[in-house]
Design a protein around this motif. Sequence first.
Motif, mmCIF file in Angstrom:
data_model
loop_
_atom_site.group_PDB
_atom_site.id
_atom_site.type_symbol
_atom_site.label_atom_id
_atom_site.label_comp_id
_atom_site.label_asym_id
_atom_site.label_seq_id
_atom_site.Cartn_x
_atom_site.Cartn_y
_atom_site.Cartn_z
ATOM 1 N N ASP A 100 0.845 -1.197 0.000
ATOM 2 C CA ASP A 100 0.000 0.000 0.000
ATOM 3 C C ASP A 100 0.871 1.234 0.000
ATOM 4 N N THR B 88 0.439 5.432 0.267
ATOM 5 C CA THR B 88 -0.559 6.439 0.614
ATOM 6 C C THR B 88 0.117 7.788 0.763
ATOM 7 N N VAL C 157 -5.788 12.104 3.886
ATOM 8 C CA VAL C 157 -5.252 11.179 2.888
ATOM 9 C C VAL C 157 -5.536 11.788 1.512
ATOM 10 N N THR D 202 -4.352 7.194 -2.585
ATOM 11 C CA THR D 202 -3.925 5.884 -2.124
ATOM 12 C C THR D 202 -3.862 4.906 -3.290
#
Length: 540
Positions: free
Chosen positions: A178, A180, A191, A194
């Motif tokens: 992942d 981000t 955020v 992502t």
Amino acid sequence: MAKIFGIDLGTTFSCIAYVDEYGKPVVIPNRENSPVTPSVVFFETADNVSVGEIAKQALQSDPDLVCTTIKRQMGNQDYTFYANDKEYKPETVSALILGKLAKDAAEKLGEPVENVVITCPAYFGLDEREATRKAGEIAGLNVLSIINEPTAAAISYGLDVTTPQTVMVYDLGGGTFDVTIIKVSNGVIEVVATGGDHHLGGKDWDQAIRDYFVDQYCAENGTTRDDVTANFELMADLEVKCEQAKVQLSERESTKLKAEGFRVELSREQFESLTRNLLENTIQKTNETMAEAQRKGVDKYDKILLVGGSTRMPQVMKILQETYPQIPIEFCDPDAAVAKGAAIFGVNMAAYPEAREAAGEAAPVVDAATQQAAEEITKTWGIGSGQQGPMVIRNVISKSIALELVDDDGQDKLFNQIFKNTAIPHTHTLRAGTIVDNQTQVHLAIFENDYAAGAVPGDIVPRDDAKLLTDGDMGPLPSGLPKGTLIEIDLKIDDQGLLAIDARHPESGVTKHLEVLLQNVMSEEQLNEAKEQVKGISIL
Ligand code: ADP
Ligand code: MG
């Protein structure tokens, strides 16, 4: 007074932490004295399960009774794990993992574990988040919040929320990668974008070693690959040994691998060349996510934070330094960062209930003594890196939201209204018209999908790629309305990602309210059943 805990409920490993009386986040090792616990459950009998290292070992002797990578099934109501003639839903299996973490931590600290903040990936949609919360409930925990893993990691890295900055979290775990991008300003953590690959992680690096071993074995013994891979015992044995070899190569220049009397020597250099394509994949995904962030105005990074056990492989730091020489990279306790950050956030939440309400979030439900203790720790010491003010997390939605509308050609189509990576809370108002004269009912249907803004012409989403969230009819409208009569529709997403739809015919005041039915999570009844089921199981 009770403590507040942070739990990283990982795909392959989980971890629990709390904030000590001096404001320092501390990981609580499990009974086996390891800071991380394999997210593996062994259903030895109907009322006896073991979780963690012992369960992982049982994979060799009783693979059918062992459940792994359950996190991939969170939010999938069609999935059931069967063992000993019993059925287990993903929430229940996850609850057993949480149960093990809570039980071991309680034993170590000599006090019960109740209040927790649990983390989930930033890309988790509503269903998966709700399923994660339910898992906590089934385990008998008081879930204060579900927060994103990268956000938690950034908090544990001592992100100073009073200094505006942009950080990239590169998280390479056991089964997922992942990436981000997070922006911070005025105490708000947001955020921005992502991305990653949900099927790329440490396991693929293990597999590369296994493939190498099998090739050498075949060359030496004149057997075929198929013969070797059909030898389940050998393959299971190799799975464990290859992971060990990989971990060794993070510290040593070379290692030896031995199975069925056959030895293979592997240097770090060889290992790095065997896995170069995997590593490059992570860079490609990182670049894609940075490009998305750039479209939202982010073009400068203050830091890269390394998260996930697999970032302990020296090749990760090396390629990131080569690829992004201008960005400083931080590396600190990558397999505990998420749990620690969740604990810090939990204490911060409890210490500043008014700040949460002001931000439109639900205040955490903890008793007065717990809140007071949280306040004291925070105001005396600061938590994490001396953080004293309230932290507010602003999330983005991870899926786009489409509404079914009739196009100019008379066909029903799904038009995206709110796009993934939109910051929440968010409200979108749409002005639509009735399609025929004398229309008395308006059908509302809301779908979730993965298409970003501009990804498909007209933002019209293929129906096969969308999932119905909820639908319903507004009406009856007064009779005799002409075609094209104005209907207003508000799509409102709150800070927890819950979607409310309000449609109205302003002229007559007829309205319709819908809320997203989380169809893929447990019902109250199933939840209670699962609680009972888990109560009857003793966890080792
Ligand atoms: P999750 O995927 O559950 O978030 P982690 O972040 O704990 O899990 O990462 C687990 C992965 O990290 C496993 O593949 C494990 O083999 C790998 N790993 C842990 N320590 C090391 C190390 N020292 N060197 C290389 N890989 C490691
Ligand atoms: Mg993880």
